[in-house]
Scaffold this motif. Structure first.
Motif, short mmCIF file in Angstrom:
data_model
loop_
_atom_site.label_atom_id
_atom_site.label_comp_id
_atom_site.label_asym_id
_atom_site.label_seq_id
_atom_site.Cartn_x
_atom_site.Cartn_y
_atom_site.Cartn_z
N ALA A 25 48.92 40.81 -43.68
CA ALA A 25 48.43 42.17 -43.59
C ALA A 25 48.31 43.35 -44.28
N ASP A 26 50.37 43.15 -45.13
CA ASP A 26 51.20 44.10 -45.19
C ASP A 26 50.84 43.84 -47.17
N GLU A 27 50.84 45.00 -47.00
CA GLU A 27 50.53 44.46 -49.26
C GLU A 27 51.97 45.00 -50.01
N ALA A 28 53.04 45.30 -49.06
CA ALA A 28 54.33 45.58 -49.51
C ALA A 28 54.58 43.78 -50.01
N VAL A 29 54.63 43.77 -48.62
CA VAL A 29 55.09 42.34 -49.01
C VAL A 29 54.46 41.11 -49.64
N ARG A 30 55.06 40.55 -50.68
CA ARG A 30 54.89 39.55 -51.78
C ARG A 30 54.75 37.69 -51.78
N VAL A 31 56.28 38.41 -51.07
CA VAL A 31 57.10 37.04 -50.61
C VAL A 31 57.58 36.83 -49.24
N PHE A 52 51.24 25.65 -39.49
CA PHE A 52 51.31 24.49 -40.64
C PHE A 52 50.80 24.75 -41.83
N SER A 53 49.26 24.75 -41.31
CA SER A 53 48.36 23.70 -42.68
C SER A 53 48.12 25.81 -42.76
N ARG A 54 47.93 26.61 -42.23
CA ARG A 54 48.11 28.22 -42.69
C ARG A 54 49.20 29.03 -43.57
N ILE A 55 50.11 28.25 -43.75
CA ILE A 55 51.30 28.29 -44.86
C ILE A 55 50.98 27.73 -45.87
N GLU A 56 50.28 26.32 -45.71
CA GLU A 56 50.23 25.52 -47.17
C GLU A 56 49.19 26.43 -47.97
N THR A 57 48.10 27.02 -46.98
CA THR A 57 47.32 28.37 -47.98
C THR A 57 47.06 29.65 -47.94
N PHE A 58 47.98 29.82 -47.32
CA PHE A 58 48.97 31.63 -47.69
C PHE A 58 48.92 32.00 -48.83
N PRO A 59 48.73 33.05 -48.73
CA PRO A 59 47.70 33.33 -50.10
C PRO A 59 49.30 34.30 -50.66
N LYS A 60 50.50 34.38 -50.11
CA LYS A 60 51.89 34.96 -50.63
C LYS A 60 52.42 33.72 -50.31
N VAL A 61 53.19 33.30 -51.64
CA VAL A 61 54.65 32.38 -52.03
C VAL A 61 55.62 32.55 -50.46
N VAL A 62 55.16 31.46 -50.09
CA VAL A 62 56.42 31.02 -49.02
C VAL A 62 57.50 30.18 -49.63
N ILE A 63 59.08 30.81 -49.62
CA ILE A 63 59.88 29.58 -50.13
C ILE A 63 60.74 29.06 -48.86
N LEU A 76 57.92 21.09 -45.79
CA LEU A 76 57.06 20.75 -46.28
C LEU A 76 55.31 21.35 -46.82
N CYS A 77 55.52 21.84 -46.23
CA CYS A 77 53.70 22.92 -45.98
C CYS A 77 54.20 24.48 -46.90
N CYS A 78 55.49 25.03 -47.21
CA CYS A 78 55.82 26.03 -47.33
C CYS A 78 55.29 25.59 -48.87
N HIS A 79 55.89 26.56 -49.49
CA HIS A 79 55.13 26.74 -51.43
C HIS A 79 56.26 26.20 -52.20
N LEU A 80 57.37 26.56 -51.99
CA LEU A 80 58.81 26.25 -52.85
C LEU A 80 60.09 26.22 -51.45
N GLU A 98 45.49 32.09 -56.55
CA GLU A 98 44.53 31.48 -57.04
C GLU A 98 45.14 30.32 -58.07
N ILE A 99 46.71 30.27 -58.16
CA ILE A 99 47.79 29.30 -58.34
C ILE A 99 47.62 28.94 -56.75
N ILE A 100 48.12 29.29 -56.00
CA ILE A 100 48.02 27.83 -54.32
C ILE A 100 46.97 27.62 -54.09
#
Length: 260
Positions: A46-52, A89-100, A116-120, A208-210
């Motif tokens: 919900a926080d637009e200031a957070v991107r990653v 974990f499934s939510r993290i895998e499809t989370f709309p912001k990058v999770v490292i 494993l469910c994080c994007h990077l 959209e890439i995720i």
């Protein structure tokens, strides 16, 4: 937005949110940690200031030793705990912001499944990781049997899960399990630097890439190109960010993306 939790310490630096699992002595993923992780995802989305988001563990030795075994005695067949690692974990895998995942220390069992469910994933050169559940007469239950083969291939994943053996950071990098290694004391900083680079990018395109990569792996290449990737392209074509990106390219300046 204030990020205050009991088992996760969160600090925000611009568009990057660093979330540290702080549950000594092993950063075990008990109900308290899972509760806080779920709440953090709610706020960050919900926080637009957070991107990653950069996710790490407290201390140099352990990212996380996995599920909290002390809670196992209370488990009952067919009864799902209130905070379910599979769902989170499934939510993290499809989370709309990058999770490292910044694996500053060892990651075992559920701890590795969280990575494993994080994007990077960025890993300490001194860290090790593995899924040792079979040694407890159990099996990975938070996505390990599904995500590890997709990341490193069926044969090697089968070996690691059936034996419960651990692998080194160099092995993890060679297998494609992690995208980079860093000196132990610099692992989180390395991940944050990567996060800052991504935070300066186009958040709508990243979303959209995720989605395209995740959904595309569930189907054929032909269907993925036509319907999954095609849907993302269609969404981005009308976006403000795409117009800004093209304009900035022609004007030979850095694009200012706003996520719209």
């Amino acid at each position: 937005m204030a990020y205050e939790f009991e088992k996760i310490k969160a600090t925000q630096d611009g568009a990057v949110l660093v979330a540290t699992i702080d549950s000594p002595p092993a950063n075990a993923l008990g109900q308290g940690v899972l509760r806080d992780l779920s709440a953090l995802l709610d706020q960050a989305q919900a926080d637009e200031a957070v991107r990653v988001i950069v996710l790490c563990g407290q201390g140099p030795k352990l990212f996380s030793a996995g599920a909290d075994i002390s809670e196992f005695a209370g488990l009952q067949a067919g009864v799902v705990p209130k905070y379910n690692g599979n769902e989170i974990f499934s939510r993290i895998e499809t989370f709309p912001k990058v999770v490292i995942a910044a694996m500053q220390g060892a990651a075992f069992g559920g701890g590795l499944e969280l990575c494993l469910c994080c994007h990077l994933r960025v890993m300490s050169e001194k860290a090790i990781c593995g899924l040792p559940e079979v040694k407890l007469g159990f099996m990975p239950g938070w996505g390990g049997t599904q995500r590890l083969p997709r990341l490193i291939g069926k044969t090697k994943a089968m070996e690691l899960i059936l034996t419960g053996d651990f692998i080194s950071a160099n092995q993890a990098l060679a297998l494609g399990l992690v995208c980079a290694l860093a000196p132990a004391e610099e692992t989180v900083a390395h991940a944050v630097k990567l996060a800052q680079k991504l935070a300066a990018g186009a958040p709508l395109a990243q979303r959209e890439i995720i989605k395209a990569i995740h959904n595309g792996l569930q189907t054929t290449v032909a269907d993925g190109v036509k319907n999954v990737e095609g849907a993302g392209v269609a969404t981005l074509l009308g976006s403000q960010d795409f117009k800004e990106g093209a304009k900035a390219f022609l004007e030979k300046r850095k694009a200012q993306f706003v996520g719209r």
